[in-house]
Scaffold this active site. Structure first.
Site, PDB file in Angstrom:
ATOM      1  N   GLU A  82       0.825  -1.014   0.041  1.00 50.72           N
ATOM      2  CA  GLU A  82       0.212   0.286   0.001  1.00 50.72           C
ATOM      3  C   GLU A  82       0.991   1.297  -0.118  1.00 50.72           C
ATOM      4  OE1 GLU A  82      -2.152  -0.942   4.183  1.00 50.72           O
ATOM      5  OE2 GLU A  82      -1.629   1.154   3.889  1.00 50.72           O
ATOM      6  N   CYS A 114      -3.031  -4.418   3.918  1.00 53.91           N
ATOM      7  CA  CYS A 114      -1.963  -5.373   4.396  1.00 53.91           C
ATOM      8  C   CYS A 114      -1.678  -6.955   3.852  1.00 53.91           C
ATOM      9  CB  CYS A 114      -2.033  -5.613   6.003  1.00 53.91           C
ATOM     10  SG  CYS A 114      -1.712  -3.856   6.632  1.00 53.91           S
ATOM     11  N   HIS A 236      -1.720 -12.245  10.771  1.00 52.41           N
ATOM     12  CA  HIS A 236      -1.427 -10.902  10.421  1.00 52.41           C
ATOM     13  C   HIS A 236      -1.082  -9.955  11.812  1.00 52.41           C
ATOM     14  CE1 HIS A 236      -0.864  -6.982   8.915  1.00 52.41           C
ATOM     15  NE2 HIS A 236      -1.868  -6.483   9.435  1.00 52.41           N
TER      16      HIS A 236
END
Lengths: 350, 389, 134
Positions: A82, A114, A236
């Site tokens: 990103e 992400c 994550h």
């Protein structure tokens, strides 16, 4: 035909800043903030580093481990991030040129907050499995932005990892991948804006936790497995707290997530987070190890992977590139002044 | 080939000449040289000008035409040529002018050198200087000219042929002489500590290891030796002009502690003049960075490798102190370094020395004098030898 | 730098240390040369692409304080002439290094970094720099 990981490479910039140093500037309890987030320090890209240079470094380490693979056999290369340096002009072409995979390949940049890196792995898997390409490269990398003084500033860091996906001499077989996707605007950055905005606590239960647990449960159900069947799990990791909590919610132990949890020492590398965690696990993996992976991207979605390490890892030239542990072992600590200079937060004369 | 004489020299003051334009300093130097040669100007049948970068310093190309015009020589439609060889522009222009007379094609030639640097900001000036190195593979990679010389200095120190103090003493020597030269930019002696403690530019080199940014111009008039006496009693003979080249980028050489172009040009020059290095009693060398002075004295054959630094530090390179006086004008460091003008200013200084007109900095009984002018990191070097008559 | 084409045509050298090797005498050149300065006519048409080793050691170095505009964010920064494992001398910046820890002989490796950018809207120039070997 099995598809999986043929090689991998990781890279994290050498500079670090500690949360107490950030807190010192903004009159906040940085130390407490770090403790709450389980972040001892975060990586900071040098003034001459960006997603292109980080991705290149990771991809070159990846290629160094497979000297017998001809880079021109790579048929696809995707960089998920990103923080691509250009709004228009691909990161992936530079990386492809830098590993000499050009010109007979397809390349594109990806963005899904992400999780664009794991999305790239899925695309490469599909292309390899269908016979469209022999090898595909998926990179997840970021030099993530956190607005000055915002909670994100304590965690947003930089790093990335690259994966060579194929069906020949795979060191880790990807048994299955599944995704869970909804439209949930928990975090975003508009075109031209330097910093993202987020929904505060809305990023928690309805976003991160709902998507990761949903994708993970789908995977466990599909594979007929339980958390105890896996040697390692990687979730994550926007901070140290969330993955620890989501692991507990799903029934994974702290020992299972320990190897792949890098946030405490490098911060949140966004698209690089799960790829780096998986790299750290592969650094020490043994044949037969089973790895459970679930990424998360705001907006929102999760990609889950069920992976089994193969005997091929014994012949794999892991030593041709540094492990994640080695890459992050000798940091240079900087203060907030240097941090603002590196991050180009100082307005300079034209 | 005809023998060639220098019959007149002239130079502006060197320094930050805020009220002077490029054309104004160029004309002043030329006029002074013509006056010194007892000419009217109409005798000049060919004009050369050494200039490195008017195109980037003042956004003016075609300065040969500008100087011909403003000196009034364009009214005679004489040929005017601009010569560029980085820092060696002036020295190389001098060589071209000497050859024009020696060949018999031209009889009375004016060769000038001029640079107007201060119309540009300091950072941009440095960028222009850096472009005398390899623009793609040195400057384009973030290496500055100062850093290239700094890496030479680092290597010299590492290999043990000069110490940091010895390198710094090159600047001390130049300032010692600059104090004696009314035309110099810096007329102040400095102690060694000033150089050693000066703000870092490119380590190990500091501000006082580097020649300054300077505006200035110089000019000399040449004619065949056997016609010199028709104009003046005060002339010198040009015994040799020689030039050498080397790779553009420093890293293309195996040894960076010697300039092959200086060695080649000086060998050729000594042969042309029929002398050896030991016959030279005064020399102007290209000390754009202090360490270049160490290399110059060794490459020109004045001192063996490892001995040049000791000579500078002991002070024996000062006027009257030893076998050879170095940079009696103040050199590039103290006299100033208006790039294209420096090579010509060196010739003017040697001429004054050999004519016995160097006043407080006069080297007694000087017979032969030498000037060395360097472009980039030794990629172009001119060596000229003059002889007193 | 502002010419996109000028930068683009040197990508093989700037990204991947691609130089040339003379097929006649075996000399390695970086940056690339179309003509072997030693063999001259005998080497014409025999220059081959050659990828210079990415690892080497510091041959000489400096720390730049008086920085060009493109590196105002980096000053002070280190530069070096590096001798690669195959014996080629290459000039470049030395990044991610503690400035007082540099020494002649220090092992380094080439990485890709940003060298310059043409303002906020122009192209970003990438090329090699050296970093301490991990």
């Amino acid at each position: 035909m099995d598809t999986g990981i043929v090689s991998y490479g990781a890279y994290v910039p050498r500079y670090r800043i500690r949360p107490e140093e950030i807190g010192r500037i903004w009159g906040a309890d940085g130390k407490g903030m770090g403790k709450g987030l389980m972040i001892n320090q975060k990586s900071v890209p040098g003034a001459d580093e960006d997603v292109i240079t980080i991705s290149t470094e990771a991809a070159r380490f990846m290629m160094a481990r497979v000297p017998d693979v001809n880079p021109r056999d790579i048929g696809a290369l995707y960089v998920g991030s990103e923080s691509h340096p250009y709004a228009v002009k691909p990161t992936s072409t530079v990386v492809a040129e830098a590993i000499e995979a050009t010109p007979a390949l397809t390349a594109a940049d990806m963005e899904f907050a992400c999780k664009a890196g794991t999305a790239g792995i899925q695309v490469c898997m599909g292309m390899v499995a269908s016979g469209m390409i022999k090898y595909g490269v998926a990179v997840g990398a970021d030099t993530s932005q956190g607005a000055p003084g915002d909670a994100l500033e304590y965690s947003a860091s930089a790093g990335g990892a690259a994966f060579l996906i194929g069906s020949d001499k795979i060191i880790a077989k990807i048994n299955k991948t599944m995704s869970f996707t909804t439209d949930t605007p928990d975090f975003w950055r508009r075109e031209g804006q330097p910093y993202p905005l987020h929904g505060g606590r809305f990023t928690g239960d309805p976003a991160y936790f709902k998507h990761i647990t949903s994708a993970a449960k789908m995977m466990l159900a599909e594979m007929g497995t339980v958390p105890g069947d896996y040697t390692h799990a990687i979730f994550h990791q926007p901070n140290g707290k969330f993955p620890t909590r989501v692991a507990g919610m799903l029934g994974f132990t702290p020992e299972q997530i320990e190897t792949g949890l890098l946030t405490p020492s490098i911060g949140n590398t966004y698209s690089g987070a799960v790829p780096l965690g998986l790299s750290a696990v592969l650094d020490t993996a043994k044949p037969g190890d089973r790895i459970f992976v679930t990424s998360y991207g705001s907006g929102a979605g999760s990609d889950a992977f069920d992976i089994t390490v193969t005997d091929e890892i014994l012949k794999f030239k892991r030593e041709n590139a540094p492990t994640v542990g080695k890459i992050i072992q000798d940091p240079i600590y900087i203060d907030y002044g240097l941090y603002t200079k590196f991050r180009k937060m100082i307005i300079m004369p034209e | 080939m005809r023998e060639v004489a220098i019959i007149g020299v002239g130079a502006t003051k060197f320094g930050e000449l805020w009220d002077r334009s490029f054309r104004s300093i160029g004309i002043e130097a030329g006029t002074k040289a013509i006056e010194d040669a007892n000419l009217s100007g109409n005798e000049i049948d060919c004009l050369f000008i050494g200039n490195m970068s008017a195109g980037r310093f003042i956004n003016q190309q075609h300065i040969n035409a500008l100087i011909a015009d403003y000196s009034g020589m364009a009214t005679n439609n004489i040929p005017a040529t601009r010569v560029e060889a980085g820092g060696a522009s002036g020295g190389v222009a001098f060589g071209q002018a000497v050859m024009a007379v020696a060949s018999g094609v031209y009889d009375t030639v004016l060769v000038g050198g001029a640079e107007k640097m201060t119309d540009l900001d300091d950072t941009s000036i440095n960028t222009v200087m850096d472009a005398t190195a390899d623009a793609d593979w040195e400057a384009g990679m973030g290496l500055t000219l100062a850093s290239l010389y700094a890496m030479i200095a680092r290597r010299v120190i590492y290999e043990g042929t000069a110490t940091r103090e010895e390198i710094a003493s090159v600047a001390v020597n130049s300032h010692f002489h600059g104090a004696l030269n009314p035309g110099a930019q810096f007329r102040k002696e400095i102690p060694l500590e000033t150089v050693l403690r000066s703000g870092p530019v490119a380590e190990p080199l500091g501000m006082f290891d580097c020649a300054p940014i300077t505006d200035g111009a110089a000019a000399v008039v040449l004619c065949p030796l056997d016609e010199a006496r028709k104009h003046t009693d005060n002339y010198v003979k040009v015994s040799a002009v020689a030039q050498g080249s080397d790779t553009l980028a420093l890293s293309q050489r195996r040894d960076i502690t010697t300039f092959g172009a200086t060695v080649a040009a000086s060998k050729k020059a000594y042969k042309m003049a029929g002398i050896t290095a030991s016959d030279i009693s005064v020399a102007e060398i290209h000390d754009d960075f202090s360490v270049a002075g160490i290399l110059a004295l060794q490459d020109l054959g004045f001192y063996r490798k490892g001995e040049a630094g000791k000579a500078f530090l002991s002070g024996e390179t000062r006027v009257g102190a030893g076998k050879i006086a170095i940079n009696t004008s103040g050199g590039l460091k103290a006299r100033g370094y208006p790039i294209g003008a420096s090579g010509i200013a060196q010739i003017a200084e040697i001429t004054e020395q050999l004519r016995g007109r160097a006043d407080k900095r006069q080297v007694a009984g000087a017979k032969y004098g030498l000037a060395q002018s360097v472009g980039g990191t030794g990629s172009a070097v001119s060596v000229s030898i003059m002889e007193a008559i | 730098m502002s010419s996109v084409a000028r930068a683009w045509r040197e990508f093989p050298g700037k990204y991947n240390l691609e130089g040339t090797k003379c097929g006649n005498c075996g000399m390695i050149f970086f940056p690339r040369r179309d003509f072997c300065p030693k063999c001259r006519r005998e080497g014409v048409g025999k220059m081959e692409k050659y990828k210079v080793q990415r690892e080497g050691e510091v041959f000489s170095f400096s720390v730049i304080h008086d920085a060009p505009a493109c590196n105002s964010f980096l000053r002070p920064y280190a530069v070096a002439i590096v001798r690669t494992l195959d014996g080629v001398l290459i000039g470049g910046q030395l990044a991610d290094v503690e400035l007082d820890s540099i020494s002649i002989g220090m092992p380094v490796r080439a990485v890709l970094r940003k060298l310059d950018e043409d303002g906020a809207a122009g192209i970003i120039h990438y090329g090699f720099k050296f970093v301490p070997k991990i």
